[in-house]
Design an enzyme around this catalytic site. Structure first.
Site, mmCIF file in Angstrom:
data_model
loop_
_atom_site.group_PDB
_atom_site.id
_atom_site.type_symbol
_atom_site.label_atom_id
_atom_site.label_comp_id
_atom_site.label_asym_id
_atom_site.label_seq_id
_atom_site.Cartn_x
_atom_site.Cartn_y
_atom_site.Cartn_z
ATOM 1 N N LYS A 162 0.644 -1.110 0.042
ATOM 2 C CA LYS A 162 -0.046 0.062 -0.026
ATOM 3 C C LYS A 162 0.902 1.075 0.008
ATOM 4 O O LYS A 162 1.675 1.556 0.962
ATOM 5 C CB LYS A 162 -0.939 -0.025 1.172
ATOM 6 C CG LYS A 162 -2.109 0.506 0.981
ATOM 7 C CD LYS A 162 -2.205 2.246 0.940
ATOM 8 C CE LYS A 162 -1.741 3.050 2.208
ATOM 9 N NZ LYS A 162 -1.911 4.113 2.072
ATOM 10 N N GLU A 207 7.487 -0.268 12.468
ATOM 11 C CA GLU A 207 8.809 0.665 12.602
ATOM 12 C C GLU A 207 8.098 2.084 12.891
ATOM 13 O O GLU A 207 7.517 2.448 11.845
ATOM 14 C CB GLU A 207 9.799 0.710 11.490
ATOM 15 C CG GLU A 207 10.890 1.240 11.530
ATOM 16 C CD GLU A 207 10.945 2.629 11.382
ATOM 17 O OE1 GLU A 207 10.763 3.515 11.959
ATOM 18 O OE2 GLU A 207 10.972 2.918 9.963
#
Length: 497
Positions: A189, A263
């Protein structure tokens, strides 16, 4: 002005910006709508790209699921999949400057920095291709209740990879390269604000003949991202972005026991010890903060120094950071370009106003550059006497703003560095390597550098606390895309004899 500036006028070279890459084909979005991508320097429309609808996302997930469940891809030898990684690397090298043009125009890094950074991305694909033959995919053991035993590492399944607008290609590579090597299939995405480089990646996937459904590239806003996270056909989510969104992803994925790596954000500290030259520290910190115009989660934006040296360091930073050349990122003299988005510029300027209101001392910068009428620019900004508990010191600004925080002593400096919800990156400035190592072991962050911003993603990258879960890069970056399986047999199969 130089010839570099003419690159801004380069014709868009994407073959199908108005289409999505699903199941090995370029398809028109179900809704027929497009998204406008803005040039961060001119504030003008750069190009338009397809807008993903829930129907499109459903098709992308279905394609990845089919490719994983019913194609040879997961059962190829890792060395066979590695050949695709090498082909991706080779084509990325050929198109590095083109990708850098998109990155610079969409997000604002200087073109020279963008070219240098993206020229290293292919190395990541080659790195994972190189370890295909040495990674412990299957390890024989001596079971107690069987004649033969092995622990085999198998692909986790369908991966939903979501990357932000600040460094989309690099961050995508840290997910896609190990995922493909492991035998996973991927729905990537892309950020709607900066999809160009990832459309290039999709074109490369088509050119090299990557099997249909193995890599699908879409974009879109929150609705389709949420759909990707919650769909039970997706086995793992690999996300880079804010800690706020990361917590939501963890909750959604945890609700269905999907795997995930996150992250997330950072508010990293540069701890300057008393033996280190302040002018040298100021130069290093200022130079680092120019990288991507402060739009880096690892930025050393909290500068901690003992109070008797505080004013001198603030003055040194005001000189070095305040003298940074701000302007068109295609101009080779420019050191700091614009922020990526109008809303990001407004956010950073709002944080600056909050810092002033909270009593921090504005040493330099603090507003839009007077000589630049267009573009999402913010002056290089330095604050002194920042309270470590203040908004300025605790929240991730994602802009060129440094906060200098006074400490009573070295022990207090370490306490201040750790007094944050984040733990992504830190640095310690000292001439004594032994002290550097001792302080590094006490700092609660995934990476600690010595005398500057340093990272080596081949050694693994990730954060403590709310800076993330798991690691990307290096050998550590493969494990999150694998599940281990214990196999117990009555005799050893041929490959183990």
């Amino acid at each position: 002005m130089t010839e570099l500036l003419t690159i801004r006028d380069t014709t868009i070279t994407l073959k199908h910006p108005e289409r999505l890459y699903i199941n090995g084909e370029w398809v028109l979005p179900a809704g027929g709508s497009t998204l406008e991508v803005i040039d961060a320097t001119t504030e003008e429309a750069f190009y338009r790209t397809a807008e993903t609808t829930p129907t499109d996302m459903d098709a992308a997930i279905a394609a990845a699921r089919e490719a994983f469940d019913n194609s040879p891809w997961p059962f190829l030898e890792p060395s066979e999949r590695a050949q695709y990684l090498r082909k991706i690397a080779a084509r990325l090298r050929e198109r590095a400057e083109e990708a850098a043009t998109f990155w610079t125009r969409q997000t604002g890094p200087t073109f020279r920095m963008a070219v240098g950074s993206l020229s290293r991305v292919p190395n990541l694909f080659d790195y994972y291709a190189d370890v295909a033959d040495t990674y412990p995919w299957a390890v024989q053991d001596s079971p107690e209740f069987a004649a033969f035993g092995a622990v085999v590492n198998e692909p986790i399944g369908v991966v939903g990879a979501i990357v932000p607008w600040n460094t989309p290609l690099s961050l995508a590579a840290y997910k896609i390269a190990p995922a493909l090597l492991a035998g996973c299939t991927v729905v990537l995405k892309a950020p709607p604000e900066a999809p160009g480089e990832l459309w290039i990646l999709a074109e490369i996937a088509e050119e090299i003949g990557l099997p249909a459904g193995v890599l699908n590239v879409v974009n879109g806003h929150r609705q389709v991202s949420d759909q990707l996270v919650r769909d039970p056909r997706v086995d793992k989510i690999a996300f880079t972005g804010s800690s706020h969104v990361g917590r939501q992803i963890a909750a959604a994925a945890g609700g269905r026991l999907a795997r995930y790596t996150l992250e997330l954000g950072g508010k990293s500290a540069a701890v300057v010890l008393d033996d280190y030259d302040l002018a040298t520290a100021a130069a290093a910190i200022s130079q680092q903060e120019c990288s991507l115009n402060g739009q880096v989660c690892m930025s050393l934006t909290r500068v901690i120094v003992t109070k008797d040296r505080h004013d001198d360091l603030v003055d040194a930073l005001a000189v070095t950071f305040g003298s940074v050349a701000v302007g068109d990122p295609f101009d080779p003299q420019t050191q700091l370009g614009p922020l990526a988005l109008a809303k990001q510029q407004q956010s950073v300027l709002g944080y600056i106003e909050q810092g002033i209101a909270d009593g921090a001392r504005l040493a330099v910068g603090g507003k839009r550059p007077a000589h630049l009428e267009r573009g999402y620019f913010v002056e290089p900004t330095v604050f002194g006497n920042v309270d470590n508990s203040s908004t300025l010191a605790q929240e991730e600004l994602f802009g060129p703003v440094l906060s200098v925080i006074p400490a009573e002593n070295e022990e207090h400096a370490v306490e201040l560095a750790n007094a944050t919800q984040y733990g992504l990156n830190n640095a310690v400035f000292t001439n004594d390597v032994e002290r550097a190592y001792q302080i590094a072991r006490r700092l609660r962050s995934g990476t600690v550098g010595h005398n500057g911003f340093k990272t080596d993603t081949r050694m693994g990258f990730g954060g403590f606390k709310q800076s993330g879960v798991g690691r990307e890069g290096g050998i550590q970056g493969i494990a999150p895309y694998l599940e281990s399986k214990t196999v117990l047999l009555d005799a050893a199969p041929a490959r183990f004899r």
